[in-house]
Design a protein around this motif. Structure first.
Motif, PDB file in Angstrom:
ATOM      1  N   SER A 111      27.499 -12.740  13.619  1.00 41.91           N
ATOM      2  CA  SER A 111      26.401 -13.424  14.253  1.00 41.91           C
ATOM      3  C   SER A 111      24.935 -12.447  14.161  1.00 41.91           C
ATOM      4  N   SER A 112      25.002 -11.296  14.005  1.00 45.26           N
ATOM      5  CA  SER A 112      23.797 -10.424  13.622  1.00 45.26           C
ATOM      6  C   SER A 112      22.942 -11.068  12.423  1.00 45.26           C
ATOM      7  N   GLY A 113      21.571 -11.278  12.834  1.00 46.56           N
ATOM      8  CA  GLY A 113      20.585 -11.536  12.071  1.00 46.56           C
ATOM      9  C   GLY A 113      20.318 -10.461  10.875  1.00 46.56           C
ATOM     10  N   TYR A 114      20.310  -9.029  11.493  1.00 41.33           N
ATOM     11  CA  TYR A 114      20.321  -7.928  10.702  1.00 41.33           C
ATOM     12  C   TYR A 114      21.268  -7.651   9.684  1.00 41.33           C
ATOM     13  N   LEU A 115      22.592  -8.105  10.144  1.00 36.75           N
ATOM     14  CA  LEU A 115      23.813  -7.952   9.108  1.00 36.75           C
ATOM     15  C   LEU A 115      23.400  -8.939   8.119  1.00 36.75           C
ATOM     16  N   LYS A 116      23.192 -10.136   8.374  1.00 34.86           N
ATOM     17  CA  LYS A 116      22.863 -10.986   7.205  1.00 34.86           C
ATOM     18  C   LYS A 116      21.740 -10.497   6.384  1.00 34.86           C
ATOM     19  N   GLN A 117      20.838 -10.062   6.935  1.00 36.86           N
ATOM     20  CA  GLN A 117      19.643  -9.360   6.081  1.00 36.86           C
ATOM     21  C   GLN A 117      20.257  -8.234   5.227  1.00 36.86           C
ATOM     22  N   PHE A 118      21.059  -7.410   5.868  1.00 33.93           N
ATOM     23  CA  PHE A 118      21.770  -6.242   5.134  1.00 33.93           C
ATOM     24  C   PHE A 118      22.447  -7.049   3.995  1.00 33.93           C
ATOM     25  N   ILE A 119      23.349  -7.980   4.074  1.00 37.78           N
ATOM     26  CA  ILE A 119      23.950  -8.146   3.105  1.00 37.78           C
ATOM     27  C   ILE A 119      23.305  -8.965   2.100  1.00 37.78           C
ATOM     28  N   ILE A 120      22.156  -9.874   2.099  1.00 39.85           N
ATOM     29  CA  ILE A 120      21.325 -10.101   1.209  1.00 39.85           C
ATOM     30  C   ILE A 120      20.561  -9.157   0.267  1.00 39.85           C
ATOM     31  N   PHE A 121      19.925  -8.383   1.184  1.00 42.44           N
ATOM     32  CA  PHE A 121      19.408  -7.135   0.466  1.00 42.44           C
ATOM     33  C   PHE A 121      20.305  -6.235  -0.585  1.00 42.44           C
ATOM     34  N   ASP A 122      21.566  -5.973   0.084  1.00 34.67           N
ATOM     35  CA  ASP A 122      22.513  -5.395  -0.616  1.00 34.67           C
ATOM     36  C   ASP A 122      22.876  -5.994  -1.901  1.00 34.67           C
ATOM     37  N   THR A 123      22.871  -7.315  -1.788  1.00 32.81           N
ATOM     38  CA  THR A 123      23.342  -8.233  -2.792  1.00 32.81           C
ATOM     39  C   THR A 123      22.062  -8.210  -4.225  1.00 32.81           C
ATOM     40  N   VAL A 124      20.866  -8.096  -3.674  1.00 33.06           N
ATOM     41  CA  VAL A 124      19.823  -7.778  -4.396  1.00 33.06           C
ATOM     42  C   VAL A 124      19.638  -6.733  -5.226  1.00 33.06           C
ATOM     43  N   VAL A 125      19.960  -5.439  -4.418  1.00 35.36           N
ATOM     44  CA  VAL A 125      20.126  -4.482  -5.127  1.00 35.36           C
ATOM     45  C   VAL A 125      21.233  -4.331  -6.221  1.00 35.36           C
TER      46      VAL A 125
END
Length: 88
Positions: free
Chosen positions: A20-34
């Motif tokens: 449920s961590s918003g930071y984990l969701k951001q991490f997954i999104i940016f990792d996908t972008v990378v």
């Protein structure tokens, strides 16, 4: 999964703690972008050499721009991953 799983009995047992961590969701999104931009950058050069009608330098410039975006996203991804893992 980083930080473990919920060991308490109940409906959430076995669920990742950071789910449920918003930071984990951001991490997954940016990792996908990378990953997307790195794959695109590494594909542009051979694709341009094989099928492109423009000058080869044009494809290097596109690949450099994609790599720059990927590097910036890597930094953001790293920071959001750290914030997600550090205790409050």
């Amino acid at each position: 999964m980083p930080s473990g799983y919920n060991n308490n009995t109940g409906p959430g047992q076995g669920v990742a703690l950071l789910r449920s961590s918003g930071y984990l969701k951001q991490f997954i999104i940016f990792d996908t972008v990378v990953m997307t931009y790195y794959i695109m950058a590494s594909s542009v050069i051979p694709w341009g050499a094989a099928f492109g009608k423009r000058h080869y330098v044009h494809f290097y410039v596109i690949a450099a721009a994609l790599t720059f975006i990927a590097l910036q996203s890597t930094a953001i991804s790293f920071n959001t991953g750290l914030v997600a893992m550090l205790p409050d």
